[in-house]
Scaffold this active site. Structure first.
Site, PDB file in Angstrom:
ATOM      1  N   ARG A   1      39.028  27.303  41.924  1.00  0.00           N
ATOM      2  CA  ARG A   1      39.558  27.842  40.745  1.00  0.00           C
ATOM      3  C   ARG A   1      40.984  28.256  40.650  1.00  0.00           C
ATOM      4  O   ARG A   1      41.740  28.222  39.638  1.00  0.00           O
ATOM      5  CB  ARG A   1      38.828  28.909  40.296  1.00  0.00           C
ATOM      6  CG  ARG A   1      38.439  30.041  41.148  1.00  0.00           C
ATOM      7  CD  ARG A   1      37.342  30.982  40.823  1.00  0.00           C
ATOM      8  NE  ARG A   1      37.254  32.369  41.408  1.00  0.00           N
ATOM      9  CZ  ARG A   1      36.574  32.391  42.790  1.00  0.00           C
ATOM     10  NH1 ARG A   1      36.166  31.307  43.388  1.00  0.00           N
ATOM     11  NH2 ARG A   1      36.331  33.672  43.303  1.00  0.00           N
TER      12      ARG A   1
ATOM     13  N   HIS B   1      43.410  35.617  42.753  1.00  0.00           N
ATOM     14  CA  HIS B   1      42.234  36.011  42.248  1.00  0.00           C
ATOM     15  C   HIS B   1      42.504  37.446  41.901  1.00  0.00           C
ATOM     16  O   HIS B   1      43.355  38.213  42.408  1.00  0.00           O
ATOM     17  CB  HIS B   1      41.295  36.093  43.200  1.00  0.00           C
ATOM     18  CG  HIS B   1      41.078  34.487  43.898  1.00  0.00           C
ATOM     19  ND1 HIS B   1      40.072  33.799  43.235  1.00  0.00           N
ATOM     20  CD2 HIS B   1      41.565  34.201  44.747  1.00  0.00           C
ATOM     21  CE1 HIS B   1      40.034  32.615  43.668  1.00  0.00           C
ATOM     22  NE2 HIS B   1      41.133  32.754  44.684  1.00  0.00           N
TER      23      HIS B   1
END
Length: 249
Positions: free
Chosen positions: A60, A182
């Protein structure tokens, strides 16, 4: 003026499903790809030209970085990946729905697991198939360094050597760096850069794919920091992140 842009990845499939993700390697949603493309356009509009980029080992973040650089037509710049930029490891919580977990254990307990500084969720068992020691991507990482769970404190201790020894020193020789990672790994960096207390870091909520700019003078002293985009929209996005761990009414 030297700059580092911190960027949380775009919406992932488990962000959409409100699940604890951690080191689980899930992909971006269509919305996540669109968010990354928009971030790239914002960076174009603000005249960024990066010298190098960094990201984690998780899809991601990698895909968000690739999408941003493609939008900016800067695909050619050097990119370095490190497991040290991975998300906080959520242990046995990985894969669980946050609202359902709050209904079972209470919102206060889930907030502690999500955002406390030094309390980690229950660790994965050694034979749990989710244990990172079974993943080929971490074959070069000593087993003793691979987490089975992490608190934010643990996550920061994992990240800081890479930040202090690899990423930040690069500003001595280049002008603009991009770090795509993140929510928790970036909160660790932000805590360090801004001197945020252990207590106050709990209140910091990073929205997906909103560029966060840090400007430094030539001596690498922090001068100012700011998000790119509409302040009211960013505020709403931050509130949405804060509400993820609450019991659905």
């Amino acid at each position: 003026m030297k700059k580092i842009v911190l960027l949380r990845h775009g919406e992932s499939a488990w962000n959409k499903e409100n699940r604890f993700t951690g080191w689980t390697d899930v992909d971006l949603t269509e919305k996540g790809v669109a968010e990354a493309t928009r971030a790239g356009q914002l960076l174009i509009d603000n005249d960024f030209q990066f010298d190098k980029a960094y990201t984690s080992y998780l899809k991601r973040a990698v895909k968000t970085l690739n999408t941003v650089l493609d939008r900016m037509d800067q695909d050619w710049i050097p990119v370095e990946k490190s497991w040290r930029l991975n998300e906080k490891h959520y242990g046995q919580l990985q894969g669980l729905n946050k609202a359902e977990t709050a209904a079972k254990y209470g919102e206060e307990q889930v907030l502690i697991w999500r955002r406390s500084y030094d309390v980690a969720p229950h660790a994965l068992a050694e034979e749990d198939p989710r244990n990172p020691r079974f993943e080929i991507r971490y074959n070069e990482v000593p087993d003793a360094e691979l987490p089975r769970t992490e608190s934010l404190k643990d996550t920061i201790e994992r990240i800081m050597p890479y930040w202090k020894c690899v990423i930040f020193p690069n500003l001595k020789t280049v002008d603009e760096l991009l770090v795509v990672a993140h929510g928790n790994s970036l909160r660790g960096i932000i805590k360090h850069l801004k001197g945020i207390s252990d207590e106050d870091i709990v209140k910091l909520n990073l929205p997906t794919a909103v560029p966060y700019v840090f400007e430094f003078d030539d001596d690498l002293n922090l001068v100012k920091d700011y998000f790119l985009g509409d302040p009211e929209e960013i505020k709403k996005l931050m509130e949405a992140v804060a509400n993820q761990g609450k019991n659905a009414k």
